[in-house]
Design a protein around this motif. Structure first.
Motif, PDB file in Angstrom:
ATOM      1  N   PRO A   1       0.818  -1.219   0.000  1.00  9.20           N
ATOM      2  CA  PRO A   1       0.000   0.000   0.000  1.00  9.20           C
ATOM      3  C   PRO A   1       0.851   1.269   0.000  1.00  9.20           C
ATOM      4  N   ILE A   2       0.410   2.235  -0.783  1.00  2.72           N
ATOM      5  CA  ILE A   2       1.100   3.520  -0.878  1.00  2.72           C
ATOM      6  C   ILE A   2       0.664   4.462   0.246  1.00  2.72           C
ATOM      7  N   GLY A   3      -0.588   4.329   0.684  1.00  2.00           N
ATOM      8  CA  GLY A   3      -1.163   5.282   1.630  1.00  2.00           C
ATOM      9  C   GLY A   3      -0.310   5.589   2.843  1.00  2.00           C
ATOM     10  N   PRO A   4       0.257   4.571   3.536  1.00  4.41           N
ATOM     11  CA  PRO A   4       1.050   4.859   4.736  1.00  4.41           C
ATOM     12  C   PRO A   4       2.296   5.697   4.479  1.00  4.41           C
ATOM     13  N   LEU A   5       2.707   5.812   3.235  1.00  5.93           N
ATOM     14  CA  LEU A   5       3.906   6.580   2.910  1.00  5.93           C
ATOM     15  C   LEU A   5       3.610   8.054   2.627  1.00  5.93           C
ATOM     16  N   LEU A   6       2.342   8.388   2.516  1.00  7.99           N
ATOM     17  CA  LEU A   6       1.957   9.747   2.141  1.00  7.99           C
ATOM     18  C   LEU A   6       1.865  10.654   3.357  1.00  7.99           C
ATOM     19  N   SER A   7       2.182  11.928   3.145  1.00  9.98           N
ATOM     20  CA  SER A   7       2.061  12.933   4.203  1.00  9.98           C
ATOM     21  C   SER A   7       1.765  14.275   3.553  1.00  9.98           C
ATOM     22  N   ASP A   8       1.641  15.296   4.382  1.00 11.02           N
ATOM     23  CA  ASP A   8       1.390  16.624   3.816  1.00 11.02           C
ATOM     24  C   ASP A   8       2.635  17.197   3.147  1.00 11.02           C
ATOM     25  N   ARG A   9       3.760  16.458   3.238  1.00 12.34           N
ATOM     26  CA  ARG A   9       4.982  16.897   2.558  1.00 12.34           C
ATOM     27  C   ARG A   9       5.193  16.161   1.229  1.00 12.34           C
TER      28      ARG A   9
ATOM     29  N   ILE B   1      -3.895   1.423 -10.101  1.00 12.79           N
ATOM     30  CA  ILE B   1      -3.558   2.837 -10.273  1.00 12.79           C
ATOM     31  C   ILE B   1      -4.702   3.759  -9.872  1.00 12.79           C
ATOM     32  N   PRO B   2      -5.970   3.494 -10.231  1.00  8.08           N
ATOM     33  CA  PRO B   2      -7.031   4.405  -9.788  1.00  8.08           C
ATOM     34  C   PRO B   2      -7.106   4.540  -8.266  1.00  8.08           C
ATOM     35  N   ALA B   3      -6.927   3.443  -7.543  1.00  6.81           N
ATOM     36  CA  ALA B   3      -6.959   3.511  -6.077  1.00  6.81           C
ATOM     37  C   ALA B   3      -5.771   4.313  -5.548  1.00  6.81           C
ATOM     38  N   ILE B   4      -4.597   4.096  -6.147  1.00  6.28           N
ATOM     39  CA  ILE B   4      -3.414   4.865  -5.745  1.00  6.28           C
ATOM     40  C   ILE B   4      -3.627   6.340  -6.039  1.00  6.28           C
ATOM     41  N   ALA B   5      -4.195   6.641  -7.200  1.00  6.67           N
ATOM     42  CA  ALA B   5      -4.429   8.039  -7.586  1.00  6.67           C
ATOM     43  C   ALA B   5      -5.330   8.741  -6.578  1.00  6.67           C
TER      44      ALA B   5
ATOM     45  N   HIS C   1      -4.034  12.015  -4.573  1.00  4.28           N
ATOM     46  CA  HIS C   1      -4.697  13.310  -4.718  1.00  4.28           C
ATOM     47  C   HIS C   1      -5.311  13.781  -3.401  1.00  4.28           C
ATOM     48  N   GLU C   2      -5.760  12.838  -2.572  1.00  7.01           N
ATOM     49  CA  GLU C   2      -6.265  13.197  -1.250  1.00  7.01           C
ATOM     50  C   GLU C   2      -5.160  13.844  -0.416  1.00  7.01           C
ATOM     51  N   ALA C   3      -3.917  13.409  -0.661  1.00  2.09           N
ATOM     52  CA  ALA C   3      -2.768  13.980   0.052  1.00  2.09           C
ATOM     53  C   ALA C   3      -2.274  15.272  -0.595  1.00  2.09           C
ATOM     54  N   GLY C   4      -2.883  15.659  -1.708  1.00  2.00           N
ATOM     55  CA  GLY C   4      -2.493  16.903  -2.372  1.00  2.00           C
ATOM     56  C   GLY C   4      -1.259  16.771  -3.240  1.00  2.00           C
ATOM     57  N   ALA C   5      -0.929  15.539  -3.634  1.00  2.00           N
ATOM     58  CA  ALA C   5       0.286  15.302  -4.425  1.00  2.00           C
ATOM     59  C   ALA C   5      -0.085  14.960  -5.872  1.00  2.00           C
ATOM     60  N   LEU C   6       0.944  14.856  -6.695  1.00  2.31           N
ATOM     61  CA  LEU C   6       0.793  14.506  -8.105  1.00  2.31           C
ATOM     62  C   LEU C   6       1.176  13.044  -8.315  1.00  2.31           C
ATOM     63  N   LEU C   7       0.597  12.444  -9.354  1.00  2.00           N
ATOM     64  CA  LEU C   7       0.880  11.043  -9.671  1.00  2.00           C
ATOM     65  C   LEU C   7       1.502  10.949 -11.053  1.00  2.00           C
ATOM     66  N   TYR C   8       2.718  10.399 -11.110  1.00  2.00           N
ATOM     67  CA  TYR C   8       3.441  10.200 -12.372  1.00  2.00           C
ATOM     68  C   TYR C   8       3.470   8.707 -12.654  1.00  2.00           C
ATOM     69  N   VAL C   9       2.832   8.293 -13.744  1.00  2.00           N
ATOM     70  CA  VAL C   9       2.674   6.875 -14.051  1.00  2.00           C
ATOM     71  C   VAL C   9       3.536   6.492 -15.246  1.00  2.00           C
TER      72      VAL C   9
ATOM     73  N   VAL D   1      -6.045   2.048 -22.475  1.00  2.00           N
ATOM     74  CA  VAL D   1      -5.627   2.996 -21.439  1.00  2.00           C
ATOM     75  C   VAL D   1      -6.499   4.245 -21.516  1.00  2.00           C
ATOM     76  N   SER D   2      -6.916   4.725 -20.357  1.00  2.00           N
ATOM     77  CA  SER D   2      -7.634   5.995 -20.263  1.00  2.00           C
ATOM     78  C   SER D   2      -6.990   6.829 -19.170  1.00  2.00           C
ATOM     79  N   LEU D   3      -6.426   7.942 -19.563  1.00  2.00           N
ATOM     80  CA  LEU D   3      -5.745   8.812 -18.604  1.00  2.00           C
ATOM     81  C   LEU D   3      -6.691   9.216 -17.475  1.00  2.00           C
ATOM     82  N   GLY D   4      -7.938   9.550 -17.835  1.00  2.00           N
ATOM     83  CA  GLY D   4      -8.901   9.962 -16.827  1.00  2.00           C
ATOM     84  C   GLY D   4      -9.295   8.837 -15.894  1.00  2.00           C
ATOM     85  N   ASP D   5      -9.528   7.643 -16.439  1.00  2.00           N
ATOM     86  CA  ASP D   5      -9.918   6.512 -15.606  1.00  2.00           C
ATOM     87  C   ASP D   5      -8.803   6.117 -14.646  1.00  2.00           C
ATOM     88  N   LEU D   6      -7.563   6.209 -15.096  1.00  2.00           N
ATOM     89  CA  LEU D   6      -6.435   5.881 -14.221  1.00  2.00           C
ATOM     90  C   LEU D   6      -6.252   6.925 -13.130  1.00  2.00           C
ATOM     91  N   GLY D   7      -6.560   8.171 -13.439  1.00  2.00           N
ATOM     92  CA  GLY D   7      -6.338   9.244 -12.484  1.00  2.00           C
ATOM     93  C   GLY D   7      -4.917   9.755 -12.462  1.00  2.00           C
TER      94      GLY D   7
END
Length: 395
Positions: A143-151, A170-174, A178-186, A197-203
């Protein structure tokens, strides 16, 4: 819709050489229409883009057509399609541009599942790096979530591992990013040849891929929302345009390669008969391709399971691209690669620049043998690979 692999293979002159190609993850073979498009563009009157002469208008049209083709492939906005030398070059360019506003207390998240092209450019920005591991037994990303912070400023993750075929959610990670206010580079290099592939569906905020992995020429592509690109200001020459997306493209674009990319995407859209827009035909063709490749993957997995001394990495039952990584007990992967090559089966060995992934699997820097299934792969190809392994000399 019927996927006619025999008919498709007729368009690949390279297959006349007789080899069974499982080297597609490193670069696919190319259909005749792509070579013809490249040659026609090189041999036509062409110049720097403009609207005055026929040569200028031809260059302008080639670029516009390629942006639209990529946009159709990725369900993206053509005004957000950036071309570059390679996915690696584009990722370095964007990492440097984004990192201008970062300091050492800002954080980026990278994964050990990724190709190094989506790791090192972010590690080298000077930001604090957080690592997401994966389970070596299953190839599944932690899981990526525990690694995220406001930084957290950016998360870099692959859409599909080029070594194991693992497809993270990827959609779940996105959503978490985004909830953490960060950008996602895939990194979409390994997913794009195998699925719609759909850029929007992936997030994804940024999605980078390589046409030479999906039957096209050697260069790189990045897609993003034009509004996001407007916020970024890369280094560029003083007289070059400041317009998006052109301000991210250094120097004159390779028109012949862009024409070849359009031809490759049109070829993908026609893998099975269909009507409607290019995007709708692409979705239908990629669904048929995925079914074809998954059937061959199941055949390969089943065959490998019967061979003594073969170790498969990752979990065969997991949803993944048609990519298999394996080793043979008592035989170096290089020796397996060379033996298969001697019997006309191209399945190379290595870490394939997924160096962190290879090390995390316990394979060090040398990796293992990788076999990738492509649009032109047949049941006979799979059986040749399995027969080649059965005939492998063992000391």
């Amino acid at each position: 819709m019927t996927y006619d692999v025999r008919k498709i293979r007729e368009h690949f002159p390279a297959l006349d050489g007789g080899a069974a190609h499982f080297d597609g993850p490193g670069g696919s073979q190319v259909p005749d229409v792509v070579g013809e498009a490249v040659a026609a563009t090189l041999c036509a009157a062409i110049a720097n883009r403009g609207v005055v002469t026929a040569a200028e208008r031809r260059a302008t049209a080639v670029v516009a057509e390629a942006r639209q083709a990529v946009a159709d492939l990725l369900a993206a906005d053509p005004a957000g399609v950036v071309f570059g030398r390679s996915m690696t070059q584009l990722t370095y360019d964007f990492s440097r541009t984004l990192a201008r506003s970062w300091g050492p207390d800002d954080e980026v998240v990278v994964t050990r599942l990724d190709h190094d092209a989506n790791i090192r450019p972010w590690v080298q920005t000077g930001a604090t790096v957080r690592w997401a591991d994966f389970d070596p037994a299953t190839g599944e990303l932690a899981p990526i979530g525990p690694l995220l912070s406001d930084r957290t400023r950016l998360v870099a993750v692959t859409a599909a591992s080029n070594l194991l075929g693992t497809r993270p959610d990827i959609p779940a990670i996105a959503a978490e990013v985004h909830e953490a206010g960060a950008l996602l580079y895939v990194d979409g290099v390994h997913l794009t040849p195998h699925a719609a592939v759909s850029l929007g569906d992936l997030g994804a905020d940024f999605y980078a891929c390589s046409p030479y992995k999906f039957l096209g020429p050697h260069h790189g592509v990045l897609a993003a929302a034009p509004a996001l690109l407007e916020t970024l200001h890369p280094d560029k020459l003083l007289p070059s345009t400041d317009a998006v997306p052109e301000r991210f493209e250094l120097g004159t674009l390779p028109y012949e390669l862009l024409a070849g990319t359009t031809a490759a995407i049109d070829f993908l859209a026609g893998l099975v008969p269909g009507t409607g827009s290019r995007r709708s035909r692409l979705v239908g063709s990629m669904a048929a391709l995925e079914a074809h490749e998954n059937a061959l993957l199941a055949r390969l997995d089943a065959g490998l399971a019967t061979l003594p001394g073969v170790t498969r990495y990752g979990a065969p039952e997991r949803h993944r691209t048609p990519t298999v990584l394996f080793s043979v007990d008592g035989v170096s992967s290089q020796a397996v690669y060379e033996h298969l090559g001697s019997v006309g089966v191209n399945a190379p060995a290595g870490s394939f620049y997924a160096i962190e992934c290879s090390r995390h699997l316990g394979l060090g820097d040398t990796g293992a043998v990788r076999a990738g299934i492509a649009p032109y792969t047949t049941e006979e190809d799979v059986d040749r690979l399995l027969a080649g392994l059965e005939s492998l000399p063992r000391g």
